[in-house]
Motif scaffolding. Structure first.
Motif, PDB file in Angstrom:
ATOM      1  N   GLN A  45      47.499  35.608  47.413  1.00 16.81           N
ATOM      2  CA  GLN A  45      46.385  36.649  47.263  1.00 16.81           C
ATOM      3  C   GLN A  45      45.403  36.114  46.662  1.00 16.81           C
ATOM      4  O   GLN A  45      44.173  36.871  46.924  1.00 16.81           O
ATOM      5  CB  GLN A  45      47.004  38.029  46.613  1.00 16.81           C
ATOM      6  CG  GLN A  45      46.237  39.114  46.624  1.00 16.81           C
ATOM      7  CD  GLN A  45      46.838  40.526  45.956  1.00 16.81           C
ATOM      8  OE1 GLN A  45      47.880  40.638  46.144  1.00 16.81           O
ATOM      9  NE2 GLN A  45      45.800  41.459  45.630  1.00 16.81           N
ATOM     10  N   TYR A  46      45.549  35.500  45.727  1.00 11.51           N
ATOM     11  CA  TYR A  46      44.193  34.845  44.855  1.00 11.51           C
ATOM     12  C   TYR A  46      43.473  33.921  45.926  1.00 11.51           C
ATOM     13  O   TYR A  46      42.324  34.384  45.780  1.00 11.51           O
ATOM     14  CB  TYR A  46      44.645  33.660  43.830  1.00 11.51           C
ATOM     15  CG  TYR A  46      45.239  34.496  42.678  1.00 11.51           C
ATOM     16  CD1 TYR A  46      44.497  34.844  41.641  1.00 11.51           C
ATOM     17  CD2 TYR A  46      46.798  34.629  42.471  1.00 11.51           C
ATOM     18  CE1 TYR A  46      45.121  35.281  40.329  1.00 11.51           C
ATOM     19  CE2 TYR A  46      47.324  35.233  41.248  1.00 11.51           C
ATOM     20  CZ  TYR A  46      46.456  35.464  40.210  1.00 11.51           C
ATOM     21  OH  TYR A  46      47.012  36.192  39.167  1.00 11.51           O
ATOM     22  N   GLY A  47      44.155  33.574  46.768  1.00  7.38           N
ATOM     23  CA  GLY A  47      43.107  32.589  48.004  1.00  7.38           C
ATOM     24  C   GLY A  47      42.555  33.716  48.843  1.00  7.38           C
ATOM     25  O   GLY A  47      41.143  33.363  49.173  1.00  7.38           O
ATOM     26  N   VAL A  48      43.058  34.751  49.273  1.00  2.99           N
ATOM     27  CA  VAL A  48      42.403  35.735  49.990  1.00  2.99           C
ATOM     28  C   VAL A  48      41.276  36.258  49.366  1.00  2.99           C
ATOM     29  O   VAL A  48      39.936  36.398  49.940  1.00  2.99           O
ATOM     30  CB  VAL A  48      43.390  36.745  50.726  1.00  2.99           C
ATOM     31  CG1 VAL A  48      42.741  37.743  51.373  1.00  2.99           C
ATOM     32  CG2 VAL A  48      44.539  35.921  51.703  1.00  2.99           C
ATOM     33  N   GLU A  49      41.392  36.577  47.925  1.00  8.03           N
ATOM     34  CA  GLU A  49      40.332  37.191  47.446  1.00  8.03           C
ATOM     35  C   GLU A  49      39.424  36.172  47.367  1.00  8.03           C
ATOM     36  O   GLU A  49      37.964  36.579  47.080  1.00  8.03           O
ATOM     37  CB  GLU A  49      40.862  37.418  45.922  1.00  8.03           C
ATOM     38  CG  GLU A  49      41.706  38.856  45.913  1.00  8.03           C
ATOM     39  CD  GLU A  49      42.272  39.081  44.548  1.00  8.03           C
ATOM     40  OE1 GLU A  49      43.174  40.176  44.508  1.00  8.03           O
ATOM     41  OE2 GLU A  49      42.154  38.471  43.693  1.00  8.03           O
TER      42      GLU A  49
ATOM     43  N   GLU B 167      44.283  47.037  44.681  1.00 13.23           N
ATOM     44  CA  GLU B 167      43.620  45.815  44.962  1.00 13.23           C
ATOM     45  C   GLU B 167      44.005  45.157  46.420  1.00 13.23           C
ATOM     46  O   GLU B 167      43.129  44.961  47.112  1.00 13.23           O
ATOM     47  CB  GLU B 167      43.863  44.736  43.917  1.00 13.23           C
ATOM     48  CG  GLU B 167      42.859  44.526  43.039  1.00 13.23           C
ATOM     49  CD  GLU B 167      43.372  43.362  41.865  1.00 13.23           C
ATOM     50  OE1 GLU B 167      42.295  42.884  41.306  1.00 13.23           O
ATOM     51  OE2 GLU B 167      44.315  42.949  41.953  1.00 13.23           O
ATOM     52  N   ILE B 168      45.319  45.229  46.474  1.00 15.89           N
ATOM     53  CA  ILE B 168      45.899  44.759  47.889  1.00 15.89           C
ATOM     54  C   ILE B 168      45.398  45.551  49.022  1.00 15.89           C
ATOM     55  O   ILE B 168      45.304  45.296  50.240  1.00 15.89           O
ATOM     56  CB  ILE B 168      47.310  44.749  47.536  1.00 15.89           C
ATOM     57  CG1 ILE B 168      48.212  44.007  49.104  1.00 15.89           C
ATOM     58  CG2 ILE B 168      48.046  45.619  47.174  1.00 15.89           C
ATOM     59  CD1 ILE B 168      47.703  42.738  49.284  1.00 15.89           C
ATOM     60  N   ARG B 169      45.481  47.072  48.723  1.00 13.08           N
ATOM     61  CA  ARG B 169      45.060  47.876  49.711  1.00 13.08           C
ATOM     62  C   ARG B 169      43.668  47.649  50.308  1.00 13.08           C
ATOM     63  O   ARG B 169      43.351  47.696  51.375  1.00 13.08           O
ATOM     64  CB  ARG B 169      45.282  49.414  49.171  1.00 13.08           C
ATOM     65  CG  ARG B 169      45.510  50.364  50.463  1.00 13.08           C
ATOM     66  CD  ARG B 169      45.576  51.751  49.934  1.00 13.08           C
ATOM     67  NE  ARG B 169      46.728  52.187  49.039  1.00 13.08           N
ATOM     68  CZ  ARG B 169      46.716  52.868  48.084  1.00 13.08           C
ATOM     69  NH1 ARG B 169      45.672  53.577  47.725  1.00 13.08           N
ATOM     70  NH2 ARG B 169      47.894  53.293  47.422  1.00 13.08           N
ATOM     71  N   SER B 170      42.772  47.425  49.348  1.00 14.27           N
ATOM     72  CA  SER B 170      41.214  47.162  49.418  1.00 14.27           C
ATOM     73  C   SER B 170      41.244  45.873  50.311  1.00 14.27           C
ATOM     74  O   SER B 170      40.486  45.636  51.325  1.00 14.27           O
ATOM     75  CB  SER B 170      40.599  47.243  48.342  1.00 14.27           C
ATOM     76  OG  SER B 170      39.449  46.599  48.403  1.00 14.27           O
TER      77      SER B 170
END
Ligand code: UTP
Length: 275
Positions: free
Chosen positions: A37-41, A87-90
């Motif tokens: 998730q850090y990477g996707v962000e 955060e993840i939903r966004s």
């Protein structure tokens, strides 16, 4: 324009066994957020919205993470915990995710080649989620995209490492370009050399921008170090034609593929939330 980011995430993560026996390494959390998730962000902050993930057996949790869990949403709706999913939903709303499986784990180069069907014929970014990067200003991928826009060739992110750690990395040789302090034209690169054979102490970390001709080169690349198809060997072919830039990025990187780096990252992010 770099519009897609590839996340090779099919590796076995043996350094984290037994944790990674049934859980993908990329789903290990630093505080409450999984590495991927850090990477996707990071990719989204660099204006990339199309995420392409290379998975393998036992990696379904990654797909579930980037999907809605209706039962969970229903359970926590209108409670004090609802914000924990914001955060993840966004991310799910803003990005598209596509997946393909690497059937045999023949190395990072082979994983990237497996991504060809998701990427097509355009330049693309690669993030290895177990290298967790952070910077107070522009993130590392955003910095690299700026470099790509200037040089229009493959870009690798590099970091100076202690000479006795060269056996863990792809190591480059090159010369500074344009009177800069941090941009090198690569002339040589070697995968995981012994320190006595290393061309420098400048190591490639898990961030790349690759031009799509890399796929044809990878198709012709024989297994190298460790019997795996190495992206470093394919990049060397581009480097021989003067088509690889190494960029000494601004920021901090944690090697979360190792226990020491993972603990260091956890402490760093924990102290940041407290400070
Ligand atoms: P690593 O060298 O860290 O290997 O791969 P690994 O299997 O993940 O971990 P260890 O060494 O066994 O603990 C670097 C990156 O390349 C991906 C991994 O998922 C990781 O992001 N990779 C590696 C693949 O996708 N496929 C492969 O065949 C090999």
């Amino acid at each position: 324009m770099v519009k897609k980011c590839l996340f090779p995430a099919a590796g076995y993560g043996t350094r984290f066994l037994p944790a990674t026996k049934a859980t993908p390494k990329e789903m290990l959390p630093v505080l409450t957020k999984p590495l991927i998730q850090y990477g996707v962000e990071e990719a989204l902050e660099a204006n990339i919205k199309t995420m392409a993930v290379i998975t393998g057996r036992g990696k379904r949790a990654i797909e579930d993470h980037f999907d809605i869990s209706y039962e969970l949403e229903h359970q926590i709706k209108d409670t004090s915990k609802e914000h924990l999913l914001t955060e993840i939903r966004s991310l799910i709303e803003k990005c598209t995710f596509s997946y393909t499986r690497q059937v045999e784990m023949k190395g990072l180069g082979h994983a990237i080649l497996t991504g060809e069907t998701l990427i097509g014929n355009e330049p693309f970014a690669v993030i290895l989620a177990d290298d967790l990067c952070t910077n107070s200003n522009d993130n590392v991928l955003k910095q690299m995209i700026e470099i790509y826009e200037k040089y229009q060739c493959s870009i690798v992110a590099i970091e100076e490492i202690p000479k006795d750690e060269t056996h863990k990395y792809g190591v480059i040789d090159g010369h500074l370009v344009d009177n800069t302090e941090d941009v090198y034209r690569v002339t040589n690169m070697v995968e995981k050399p012994d320190s006595k054979d290393a061309p420098s102490n400048m190591a490639i970390i898990g961030r790349y921008i690759l031009t799509p001709d890399i796929f044809d080169i990878l198709r012709e690349t024989s297994p190298g170090k460790g019997g795996e198809i190495q992206i470093t060997d394919a990049l060397l072919e581009q480097a021989k034609a003067g088509k690889v830039i190494a960029y000494k990025f601004k920021g901090k990187r944690f090697d979360c593929g190792s226990v020491d780096g993972f603990v260091e990252a956890t402490n760093y992010f924990y102290n940041k939330t407290k400070g």
